[in-house]
Design a protein around this motif. Sequence first.
Motif, short mmCIF file in Angstrom:
data_model
loop_
_atom_site.label_atom_id
_atom_site.label_comp_id
_atom_site.label_asym_id
_atom_site.label_seq_id
_atom_site.Cartn_x
_atom_site.Cartn_y
_atom_site.Cartn_z
N ARG A 90 -42.57 -33.26 22.07
CA ARG A 90 -43.86 -33.65 21.52
C ARG A 90 -44.31 -32.75 20.37
O ARG A 90 -45.46 -32.78 19.97
CB ARG A 90 -44.92 -33.63 22.63
CG ARG A 90 -44.97 -34.94 23.37
CD ARG A 90 -45.85 -34.85 24.57
NE ARG A 90 -45.04 -34.81 25.79
CZ ARG A 90 -45.53 -34.54 26.98
NH1 ARG A 90 -46.78 -34.27 27.12
NH2 ARG A 90 -44.73 -34.54 28.03
N ASN A 91 -43.44 -31.88 19.91
CA ASN A 91 -43.81 -31.07 18.75
C ASN A 91 -42.65 -31.07 17.76
O ASN A 91 -41.62 -31.71 17.99
CB ASN A 91 -44.20 -29.64 19.19
CG ASN A 91 -43.09 -28.96 19.95
OD1 ASN A 91 -41.92 -29.11 19.62
ND2 ASN A 91 -43.44 -28.21 20.99
N SER A 92 -42.80 -30.32 16.68
CA SER A 92 -41.80 -30.38 15.62
C SER A 92 -40.89 -29.15 15.61
O SER A 92 -40.21 -28.88 14.63
CB SER A 92 -42.51 -30.52 14.27
OG SER A 92 -43.42 -29.46 14.12
N LEU A 93 -40.88 -28.38 16.68
CA LEU A 93 -40.03 -27.18 16.74
C LEU A 93 -38.55 -27.57 16.71
O LEU A 93 -38.15 -28.57 17.29
CB LEU A 93 -40.33 -26.38 18.01
CG LEU A 93 -41.72 -25.75 18.12
CD1 LEU A 93 -41.86 -25.01 19.43
CD2 LEU A 93 -41.97 -24.79 16.96
N THR A 94 -37.74 -26.76 16.04
CA THR A 94 -36.31 -27.05 15.94
C THR A 94 -35.46 -25.94 16.55
O THR A 94 -34.25 -26.04 16.59
CB THR A 94 -35.90 -27.24 14.48
OG1 THR A 94 -36.29 -26.06 13.75
CG2 THR A 94 -36.56 -28.46 13.87
N TYR B 29 -48.68 -45.62 20.55
CA TYR B 29 -48.90 -44.54 19.59
C TYR B 29 -47.81 -43.48 19.75
O TYR B 29 -47.14 -43.41 20.78
CB TYR B 29 -50.27 -43.89 19.82
CG TYR B 29 -51.44 -44.79 19.51
CD1 TYR B 29 -51.88 -44.96 18.20
CD2 TYR B 29 -52.11 -45.46 20.51
CE1 TYR B 29 -52.96 -45.77 17.91
CE2 TYR B 29 -53.20 -46.28 20.24
CZ TYR B 29 -53.61 -46.43 18.93
OH TYR B 29 -54.68 -47.25 18.65
N SER B 30 -47.70 -42.65 18.74
CA SER B 30 -46.77 -41.53 18.82
C SER B 30 -47.30 -40.51 19.84
O SER B 30 -48.48 -40.19 19.83
CB SER B 30 -46.63 -40.87 17.45
OG SER B 30 -46.02 -39.62 17.58
N PRO B 31 -46.43 -39.97 20.68
CA PRO B 31 -46.91 -38.99 21.67
C PRO B 31 -46.98 -37.58 21.10
O PRO B 31 -47.27 -36.63 21.83
CB PRO B 31 -45.84 -39.06 22.77
CG PRO B 31 -44.60 -39.45 22.05
CD PRO B 31 -45.02 -40.28 20.87
N ALA B 32 -46.73 -37.42 19.79
CA ALA B 32 -46.57 -36.08 19.21
C ALA B 32 -47.86 -35.27 19.25
O ALA B 32 -48.97 -35.80 19.13
CB ALA B 32 -46.10 -36.21 17.77
N LEU B 33 -47.69 -33.97 19.42
CA LEU B 33 -48.77 -33.00 19.29
C LEU B 33 -48.45 -32.13 18.08
O LEU B 33 -47.31 -32.09 17.63
CB LEU B 33 -48.83 -32.11 20.54
CG LEU B 33 -49.13 -32.79 21.86
CD1 LEU B 33 -48.80 -31.88 23.02
CD2 LEU B 33 -50.59 -33.20 21.93
N ASP B 34 -49.46 -31.41 17.60
CA ASP B 34 -49.17 -30.53 16.46
C ASP B 34 -48.71 -29.17 16.95
O ASP B 34 -48.51 -28.95 18.15
CB ASP B 34 -50.38 -30.43 15.52
CG ASP B 34 -51.52 -29.66 16.15
OD1 ASP B 34 -51.31 -29.03 17.20
OD2 ASP B 34 -52.64 -29.67 15.60
N ARG B 35 -48.55 -28.21 16.03
CA ARG B 35 -48.02 -26.89 16.39
C ARG B 35 -48.93 -26.12 17.33
O ARG B 35 -48.50 -25.25 18.06
CB ARG B 35 -47.81 -26.06 15.12
CG ARG B 35 -46.54 -26.44 14.40
CD ARG B 35 -46.40 -25.66 13.12
NE ARG B 35 -45.14 -25.99 12.48
CZ ARG B 35 -44.01 -25.37 12.75
NH1 ARG B 35 -43.98 -24.41 13.64
NH2 ARG B 35 -42.89 -25.71 12.14
N LYS B 36 -50.22 -26.45 17.30
CA LYS B 36 -51.15 -25.77 18.20
C LYS B 36 -51.20 -26.47 19.55
O LYS B 36 -52.02 -26.13 20.40
CB LYS B 36 -52.55 -25.77 17.60
CG LYS B 36 -52.67 -24.89 16.37
CD LYS B 36 -54.08 -25.00 15.83
CE LYS B 36 -54.16 -24.34 14.46
NZ LYS B 36 -55.36 -24.77 13.75
N GLY B 37 -50.36 -27.49 19.73
CA GLY B 37 -50.38 -28.21 20.99
C GLY B 37 -51.48 -29.23 21.04
O GLY B 37 -51.84 -29.72 22.11
N GLN B 38 -52.06 -29.55 19.88
CA GLN B 38 -53.11 -30.56 19.82
C GLN B 38 -52.58 -31.77 19.08
O GLN B 38 -51.52 -31.74 18.49
CB GLN B 38 -54.33 -30.00 19.07
CG GLN B 38 -54.95 -28.79 19.76
CD GLN B 38 -55.65 -29.15 21.05
OE1 GLN B 38 -56.63 -29.86 21.06
NE2 GLN B 38 -55.12 -28.69 22.16
N GLU B 39 -53.36 -32.85 19.09
CA GLU B 39 -52.90 -34.04 18.37
C GLU B 39 -52.92 -33.81 16.87
O GLU B 39 -53.78 -33.13 16.37
CB GLU B 39 -53.83 -35.21 18.67
CG GLU B 39 -53.54 -35.85 19.97
CD GLU B 39 -54.64 -36.83 20.28
OE1 GLU B 39 -55.28 -37.32 19.36
OE2 GLU B 39 -54.86 -37.07 21.46
#
Lengths: 115, 146
Positions: free
Chosen positions: A60-64, A105-115
Amino acid sequence: MILGDLLGTPVHDDDGVRLGRVADARFVVDGAPHRLMADARLLGLVVSPHSWSSFMGYERNSLTQPWPLPQLLRWRHRGSFFVMWEDIAVLGDRSVRLRPGYTAYSPALDRKGQE
Amino acid sequence: MKTPRPLGPGPLAPVPPVAGQTLDAQLHLLDRQVLDSDGVPVTTVDDLELGAPEGEPETPMGTVIPPGTPAPVLTALLTGPVLGTRIFGGRPPSSRLIRVPWTDVADVGVVVRLGVSGQGLDADWVERWIRDKIIARIPGGRRDPR
């Protein structure tokens, strides 16, 4: 209602087609205010077609990093989506049914763990 | 059985923005340590209890939710004897779970912080009982090591 009864429950659309399982429940702290925190209302459910287990939210985040953990976990949760509470018709401990014409909807959260 | 993809062929739209803090139960709440207002560990979050918002009727599980029904809210963090059920499946009976009301929660971050002292909570009665009945009887057990 106990949340543990809901996690892993199969999710079907209005025609009875199986879409996946409940992988998580998302809450938003914007309800009635109290002395310390406001009420956390159920915003919706994260539905995953392949795996309902979650490990640290990589999917759910963009970490690689660390390679290849995020890539593997993201692949395992491919096709996951988020449905809002308004699109849920039946919430049961054996099955969750969505309303006709629900929005995924996309289930993604941002880097802070928020939408 | 092959599972179909949800509606829409392209990338999914982001969730409409919301004003408050977003909490995903598995990521931000379950298994988190709970500290009381003095920073003393109380318990961990084993499960969560949901209920209808104050003044709204409860919708029974498994029944059709009428359109416009307000979303359920978190009413309590649950803790209890879950080791066995974690290994063998299922969950303890609802009556065996100890509730920490959501209204006592002050902050959710790396840990869940309560705005009340842990002394008055049922969640750590086992630790209090061991302290008072066992540790206190060991010579030197009543002395604060700090």
